[in-house]
Structure formats: structure tokens, C-alpha cells
Design an enzyme around this catalytic site. Structure first.
Site, PDB file in Angstrom:
ATOM      1  N   GLY A 176       0.827  -1.211   0.000  1.00 60.79           N
ATOM      2  CA  GLY A 176       0.000   0.000   0.000  1.00 60.79           C
ATOM      3  C   GLY A 176       0.854   1.250   0.000  1.00 60.79           C
ATOM      4  O   GLY A 176       0.545   2.250   0.661  1.00 60.79           O
TER       5      GLY A 176
ATOM      6  N   TYR B 176     -15.436  -3.528   9.328  1.00 62.08           N
ATOM      7  CA  TYR B 176     -14.078  -2.927   9.326  1.00 62.08           C
ATOM      8  C   TYR B 176     -13.418  -3.197  10.677  1.00 62.08           C
ATOM      9  O   TYR B 176     -12.265  -3.624  10.729  1.00 62.08           O
ATOM     10  CB  TYR B 176     -14.133  -1.422   9.034  1.00 62.08           C
TER      11      TYR B 176
ATOM     12  N   GLY C 103      -5.117   6.011  15.423  1.00 62.74           N
ATOM     13  CA  GLY C 103      -6.458   6.614  15.441  1.00 62.74           C
ATOM     14  C   GLY C 103      -6.661   7.328  14.114  1.00 62.74           C
ATOM     15  O   GLY C 103      -6.240   6.829  13.057  1.00 62.74           O
TER      16      GLY C 103
HETATM   17  P1  NDP Z   1      -5.052   5.103   1.909  1.00 57.63           P
HETATM   18  O1  NDP Z   1      -6.367   4.835   1.263  1.00 57.63           O
HETATM   19  O2  NDP Z   1      -4.442   6.424   1.738  1.00 57.63           O
HETATM   20  O3  NDP Z   1      -4.009   3.974   1.453  1.00 57.63           O
HETATM   21  C1  NDP Z   1      -4.378   2.634   1.330  1.00 57.63           C
HETATM   22  C2  NDP Z   1      -3.283   1.876   0.595  1.00 57.63           C
HETATM   23  O4  NDP Z   1      -3.655   0.479   0.543  1.00 57.63           O
HETATM   24  C3  NDP Z   1      -3.096   2.355  -0.827  1.00 57.63           C
HETATM   25  O5  NDP Z   1      -1.729   2.443  -1.122  1.00 57.63           O
HETATM   26  C4  NDP Z   1      -3.749   1.270  -1.657  1.00 57.63           C
HETATM   27  O6  NDP Z   1      -3.043   1.118  -2.892  1.00 57.63           O
HETATM   28  C5  NDP Z   1      -3.519   0.021  -0.794  1.00 57.63           C
HETATM   29  N1  NDP Z   1      -4.505  -0.992  -1.093  1.00 57.63           N
HETATM   30  C6  NDP Z   1      -5.843  -0.931  -0.865  1.00 57.63           C
HETATM   31  N2  NDP Z   1      -6.443  -2.036  -1.351  1.00 57.63           N
HETATM   32  C7  NDP Z   1      -5.455  -2.810  -1.913  1.00 57.63           C
HETATM   33  C8  NDP Z   1      -5.456  -4.049  -2.595  1.00 57.63           C
HETATM   34  N3  NDP Z   1      -6.568  -4.751  -2.797  1.00 57.63           N
HETATM   35  N4  NDP Z   1      -4.272  -4.539  -3.032  1.00 57.63           N
HETATM   36  C9  NDP Z   1      -3.136  -3.841  -2.847  1.00 57.63           C
HETATM   37  N5  NDP Z   1      -3.062  -2.662  -2.213  1.00 57.63           N
HETATM   38  C10 NDP Z   1      -4.229  -2.149  -1.761  1.00 57.63           C
HETATM   39  O7  NDP Z   1      -5.282   4.793   3.463  1.00 57.63           O
HETATM   40  P2  NDP Z   1      -4.296   4.796   4.736  1.00 57.63           P
HETATM   41  O8  NDP Z   1      -2.929   5.139   4.363  1.00 57.63           O
HETATM   42  O9  NDP Z   1      -4.973   5.562   5.783  1.00 57.63           O
HETATM   43  O10 NDP Z   1      -4.409   3.255   5.146  1.00 57.63           O
HETATM   44  C11 NDP Z   1      -3.296   2.421   5.326  1.00 57.63           C
HETATM   45  C12 NDP Z   1      -3.599   1.432   6.441  1.00 57.63           C
HETATM   46  O11 NDP Z   1      -3.787   2.146   7.659  1.00 57.63           O
HETATM   47  C13 NDP Z   1      -4.863   0.613   6.241  1.00 57.63           C
HETATM   48  O12 NDP Z   1      -4.603  -0.722   6.652  1.00 57.63           O
HETATM   49  C14 NDP Z   1      -5.870   1.269   7.173  1.00 57.63           C
HETATM   50  O13 NDP Z   1      -6.859   0.365   7.598  1.00 57.63           O
HETATM   51  C15 NDP Z   1      -4.947   1.674   8.309  1.00 57.63           C
HETATM   52  N6  NDP Z   1      -5.438   2.707   9.200  1.00 57.63           N
HETATM   53  C16 NDP Z   1      -5.781   3.952   8.703  1.00 57.63           C
HETATM   54  C17 NDP Z   1      -6.226   4.927   9.572  1.00 57.63           C
HETATM   55  C18 NDP Z   1      -6.690   6.265   9.104  1.00 57.63           C
HETATM   56  O14 NDP Z   1      -7.366   6.972   9.875  1.00 57.63           O
HETATM   57  N7  NDP Z   1      -6.339   6.689   7.893  1.00 57.63           N
HETATM   58  C19 NDP Z   1      -6.285   4.683  11.013  1.00 57.63           C
HETATM   59  C20 NDP Z   1      -5.921   3.348  11.415  1.00 57.63           C
HETATM   60  C21 NDP Z   1      -5.484   2.429  10.525  1.00 57.63           C
HETATM   61  P3  NDP Z   1      -3.724   0.880  -4.317  1.00 57.63           P
HETATM   62  O15 NDP Z   1      -5.086   1.496  -4.282  1.00 57.63           O
HETATM   63  O16 NDP Z   1      -2.781   1.540  -5.288  1.00 57.63           O
HETATM   64  O17 NDP Z   1      -3.726  -0.590  -4.473  1.00 57.63           O
HETATM   65  C1  8X3 Z   2      -9.149   3.880  10.828  1.00 60.23           C
HETATM   66  C2  8X3 Z   2      -9.546   4.729  11.991  1.00 60.23           C
HETATM   67  O1  8X3 Z   2     -11.481   5.273  13.554  1.00 60.23           O
HETATM   68  O2  8X3 Z   2     -11.878   5.428  11.160  1.00 60.23           O
HETATM   69  O3  8X3 Z   2      -8.835   2.590  11.205  1.00 60.23           O
HETATM   70  O4  8X3 Z   2     -11.688   3.290  12.211  1.00 60.23           O
HETATM   71  S1  8X3 Z   2     -11.231   4.647  12.237  1.00 60.23           S
END
Ligand code: NDP
Ligand code: 8X3
Length: 249
Positions: free
Chosen positions: A9, A150, A181
């Protein structure tokens, strides 16, 4: 021998910032994601170390395994794996849930993380050295309204991280989990299926975490001495006290 980190990602948000932060620490970077143009952009942006890009969907077990096993030999000594790829799809009560959204979250956030780990672990075991960092969430500690599947996917990441740590301790492999968070990334845009206005409201009225804050933390974690493992880290914006308690102005 170069130190190598594989970040899933890496085309957006936390994964992209982590690839950049680990490159600054001198790690050679294997950046993965589905969007080829974003991978290429990142490769051009990181100039201090070599970057290898692998385009795959983490749901494609065979495809990703082939991509990882076909890497040139000099890239195979992966020392750090950041299992970051993931997303939320929808925010709806269970009775209105979209089954395709449920499939996507469980297939990407849970099974995808397992598939990538399954492909990378033999490379780490060959060297009896490695550090796996799984990106969980506060949603893997607390269930909130409409978060149902989720949250379940992130509770699973928590259980898998604990299980991995137990199973891999005899192999000398560190396993850590980062539980952020609210971080302002493309996360909410994906959750709300491209509705940018609705996504923006999630981060209004307080200062959310930035992707770079999580990347800094990961860079700190991987640079601790060999005998130190930051096993679990919950990281919140100062304005957030729990999954649902937020000091919004
Ligand atoms: P983004 O949407 O900005 O990034 C998500 C990344 O995951 C992208 O690079 C996307 O790449 C990749 N991805 C999604 N689906 C696939 C797939 N099927 N195959 C390969 N790659 C995939 O979100 P975040 O950076 O916020 O999220 C990153 C992680 O952090 C996630 O696991 C999320 O659950 C977690 N998280 C996020 C929080 C938030 O508040 N933002 C809080 C807590 C946890 P591409 O689309 O190019 O494949
Ligand atoms: C992403 C943070 O609070 O939207 O994991 O679930 S929350």
C-alpha cells in the site's frame, strides 16, 4: 549487504510516507500497490536508495507470490515487512451492509495481509532475521457504531499480530502492531466511495494525525536495538481519546 524493506500500500497515505521515511533511514525499498503510475511516481521521488516496485492486488494470492518470488536475488533478503495495504469500505449498520464491502474488507485487510506474509516469511526465515509491522487500528481495540466489519477486520489483524509474535519468537523475528487513530489520508475517500466532501468532514474541527506521523513512528520502531521490540503502539491525535471521543471545535 543493504537492508531491505517491503511496504504494501505504498501508493498512498501511511504506506507511501513509510516508504519515504524508511528510504531516509537507508533501507532499499520494495514498494507495492495496485496503481502503477503512483508506484512509478514514488520510485522517481525516492532518490537516495534503490526502489523496486511490484504491482499487485493483495487479494491475488498467486500473483503476489509470483511477483515476490521473481524479484532479483539481491532484493530477496527482506528484513522489514510493513503490512499496511488496507481500507474501509462503507460505514453502515449491519442490517444495511453491502456484502461486497464486507468481502473487500476481509479479503484485503485480513487475507491479503496473510497472503503477503506467507510469501515474504520464507525470505526472512532464510536469514533468521526480520521485523514484521502490521498496521492495525484503534478500530481493532474498540467497535464503533456502523464500523462492524471494518472493526472485525482490524480485530483480526490484532489477533494475527499476537499469534505471529508467539509463533515467530523462536525464529528471532520481531512482530509489531501499530494501531493508529484518525489519520488524514485517502482512507475516508475510499470508505465513502469517492465522496470527498463527506471524507473531509471526518478531519474537520481538530488536528488529525498525518501519514508522516505514523511513518516516523515506524522508522523509530525499526531502528531500535536488536533486543528491543515495540510490540504494540496505539497512536492517536491529541484531540482523540477513544474511537468515538473527539475534542472537535
Ligand atoms: P489510503 O487509502 O491512503 O491507502 C491505502 C493503501 O492500501 C493504498 O496504497 C492502496 O493502494 C492500498 N490498497 C488498498 N487495497 C489494496 C489491494 N486490494 N491490493 C493492494 N493494495 C491495496 O489509506 P491509509 O494510508 O490511511 O491506510 C493504510 C492502512 O492504515 C490501512 O490498513 C488502514 O486500515 C490503516 N489505518 C488507517 C487509519 C486512518 O485513519 N487513515 C487509522 C488506522 C489504521 P492501491 O489502491 O494503489 O492498491
Ligand atoms: C481507521 C480509523 O477510527 O476510522 O482505522 O476506524 S477509524
Amino acid at each position: 549487504m543493504p537492508r531491505i524493506a517491503l511496504v504494501t500500500g505504498a501508493t498512498s497515505g501511511i504506506g507511501r510516507a513509510t516508504a519515504i521515511a524508511l528510504a531516509k533511514q537507508g533501507y532499499h525499498i520494495i514498494a507495492t500497490g495496485r496503481r502503477a503510475e503512483r508506484l512509478q511516481e514514488l520510485q522517481e521521488q525516492i532518490t537516495e536508495v534503490p526502489v523496486l516496485t511490484l504491482q499487485f492486488d493483495v487479494r491475488d494470492r498467486e500473483g503476489l507470490s509470483k511477483a515476490i518470488n521473481s524479484m532479483p536475488e539481491e532484493w530477496k533478503a527482506v528484513e522489514v515487512l510493513v503490512n499496511n495495504a488496507g481500507n474501509a469500505h462503507g460505514l453502515a449498520p449491519i442490517q444495511n451492509g453491502d456484502v461486497d464491502d464486507w468481502d473487500a474488507m476481509l479479503d484485503i485487510n485480513v487475507k491479503g495481509l496473510l497472503y503477503v506474509t506467507h510469501a515474504v516469511l520464507p525470505l526472512m526465515l532464510a536469514h533468521r532475521k526480520g521485523h514484521i509491522i502490521n498496521i492495525g487500528s484503534i478500530a481493532g481495540k474498540e467497535v464503533y457504531a456502523n464500523g462492524n466489519v471494518y472493526c472485525a477486520s482490524k480485530f483480526a489483524v490484532d489477533a494475527i499480530s499476537r499469534g505471529m509474535r508467539i509463533d515467530l519468537v523462536q525464529e528471532g523475528i520481531k512482530v509489531s502492531e501499530v494501531k493508529p487513530g484518525l489519520v488524514e489520508t485517502e482512507f475516508s475517500e475510499v470508505r465513502f466511495k469517492g465522496d470527498k466532501d463527506r471524507a473531509a468532514t471526518v478531519y474537520q474541527g481538530y488536528e488529525p494525525l498525518r501519514a508522516e506521523d505514523i511513518a516516523d513512528l515506524i522508522a523509530f520502531m525499526v531502528t531500535r536495538p536488536a533486543h528491543v521490540n515495540l510490540a504494540e503502539v496505539l497512536v492517536l491525535p491529541t484531540a482523540q481519546a477513544s474511537a468515538t471521543v473527539l475534542n472537535k471545535q
